[in-house]
Design an enzyme around this catalytic site. Structure first.
Site, mmCIF file in Angstrom:
data_model
loop_
_atom_site.group_PDB
_atom_site.id
_atom_site.type_symbol
_atom_site.label_atom_id
_atom_site.label_comp_id
_atom_site.label_asym_id
_atom_site.label_seq_id
_atom_site.Cartn_x
_atom_site.Cartn_y
_atom_site.Cartn_z
ATOM 1 N N ASP A 129 -4.176 6.214 11.793
ATOM 2 C CA ASP A 129 -3.285 5.604 10.800
ATOM 3 C C ASP A 129 -2.021 6.452 10.722
ATOM 4 O O ASP A 129 -2.016 7.540 10.134
ATOM 5 C CB ASP A 129 -3.982 5.541 9.442
ATOM 6 N N SER A 135 0.814 -1.220 0.000
ATOM 7 C CA SER A 135 0.000 0.000 0.000
ATOM 8 C C SER A 135 0.849 1.272 0.000
ATOM 9 O O SER A 135 0.365 2.327 -0.400
ATOM 10 C CB SER A 135 -0.946 0.009 1.203
ATOM 11 N N HIS A 195 0.474 5.173 6.722
ATOM 12 C CA HIS A 195 0.289 5.673 5.357
ATOM 13 C C HIS A 195 0.403 7.194 5.360
ATOM 14 O O HIS A 195 0.677 7.809 6.383
ATOM 15 C CB HIS A 195 -1.067 5.210 4.815
#
Length: 369
Positions: free
Chosen positions: A346, A123, A349
């Site tokens: 998060d 990702s 990311h």
């Protein structure tokens, strides 16, 4: 007097010749360790470590707006999902010894006419892939495009230029198998995935997160040391590149380990529990936290390869950007999760626009300068 002048002229020519020869040797060595670029023209060219420097405020950034780039995943679209601040968008990476060329999307498309750039990995590779699409789209807003979303391969095409910007989902690069109903990593094998990779003109790989159950040469292990597994897989990948790619035609990059920001002690904060609420980068060029354990392994594997492979070393400059994560401003979180940032933020990311745009500016620099 005339003899002295001739002697000085001969000395000057000798120095110039030695400098020229040295420049060739340095250029070849730096292509291998992939840490420096040379800027300028002729005698004015200077070497620069583009991965060592600091972040400076620049109000000409960001290079695009999230509302104008429909390919951004909800997970990365921080402005759309309520992030209240925007100063994190207005920083530019400045290497210690030079200024980077400003990203020029039209120049990128013209140079890559008829070619394919493919990101391969997890990702974080998808983060960078979507960033590059947005940057190129902002530079050519009227160019017709085609978006083919698939699994494992997705492609975004700029039709006027015949340029394809692709992403191949292969989080571990090596094969994933199933034994007794459980998925495992086959650390010694890259089979079907690699068939798609061979078609690209530029490949940018990444990897870093590992499952608990791994396979190695027919054996299966619940508790295999993660660094041993990483090294085995990276050696498998390196051997695949050396055997299967013609690097006179295909340029190969590897994006270094992208850091996380879950431990505020790493940036000397006593007011936060993770990246939530961080709104500015760390000043200077030093990060107090630890360097990822995978990095010495990755550097060693790349150094031992026969094929020229460029390490896009974004680790330290990204460690300085504790402010650039989605935190709770992600479309993947529900209201209950957003209300509990200590558990749900998060911090691995990155927002788009944001830090991956700088990764792509460095990628652009390494490709063409």
């Amino acid at each position: 007097m005339e003899s002295v002048s001739i002697l000085l002229l001969l000395c000057f020519l000798l120095v110039q010749a030695l400098a020229g020869a040295s420049g060739v040797v340095i250029g070849l060595r730096r292509r291998r360790d992939a840490t420096q670029r040379r800027f300028g023209g002729g005698a004015d060219r200077v070497a620069c470590d583009i991965f060592t420097g600091s972040w400076v405020r620049d109000d000409t950034y960001p290079l695009y707006q999230s509302l104008n780039c429909p390919v951004i995943d909800a997970q990365f679209n921080c402005q759309l999902y309520g992030r209240p601040d925007s100063d994190y968008l207005r920083y530019r990476w400045r290497p210690a010894g030079c200024e980077l060329p400003r990203f020029d999307g039209l120049d990128f498309l013209r140079r890559m006419r008829g070619k394919t750039v493919m990101f391969v990995g997890d990702s974080l590779g998808r983060n960078q892939w979507q960033s590059l699409i947005c940057m190129l789209g902002a530079a050519s807003p009227l160019s017709p495009t085609q978006f083919i979303r698939g699994d494992p391969l997705s492609a975004y095409k700029f039709l006027d230029y015949g340029v394809s910007i692709s992403f191949y989902r292969a989080p571990y690069l090596v094969d994933v198998g199933v034994v007794e109903g459980r998925r495992i990593l086959m650390l010694n094998y890259i089979s079907g995935n690699g068939n798609a990779w061979r078609t690209a003109d530029v490949l940018c790989f990444n990897s870093g997160h590992w499952w608990d159950y791994m396979g190695d040469g027919g054996g299966y292990y619940m508790d295999m040391d993660r660094l041993v597994a990483f090294q085995k897989a990276m050696n498998t990948w390196a051997n695949w590149v050396d055997i299967n790619l013609d690097t006179s035609k295909t340029k190969v990059f590897f994006q270094s380990i992208s850091p996380t920001h879950y431990n505020p002690m790493e940036w000397n904060s006593s007011t936060t529990k993770n990246c939530f609420g961080e709104i500015a980068p760390i000043s200077g060029s030093i990060y107090l936290g630890s360097y990822p354990d995978q990095m010495p392994i990755l550097k060693g594997v790349i150094k031992a390869m026969r094929s020229p492979t460029y390490l896009l070393d974004i680790t330290t400059l990204s460690q300085l950007r504790k402010d650039c994560h989605p935190s709770i401003y992600s479309g993947d979180l529900n209201p209950e999760q957003r209300a509990n940032p200590d558990r749900s933020a998060d911090c691995s990311h990155w927002c788009l626009p944001g830090l991956p745009d700088t990764w792509n500016q460095l990628f652009y620099t390494a490709l063409f300068f």
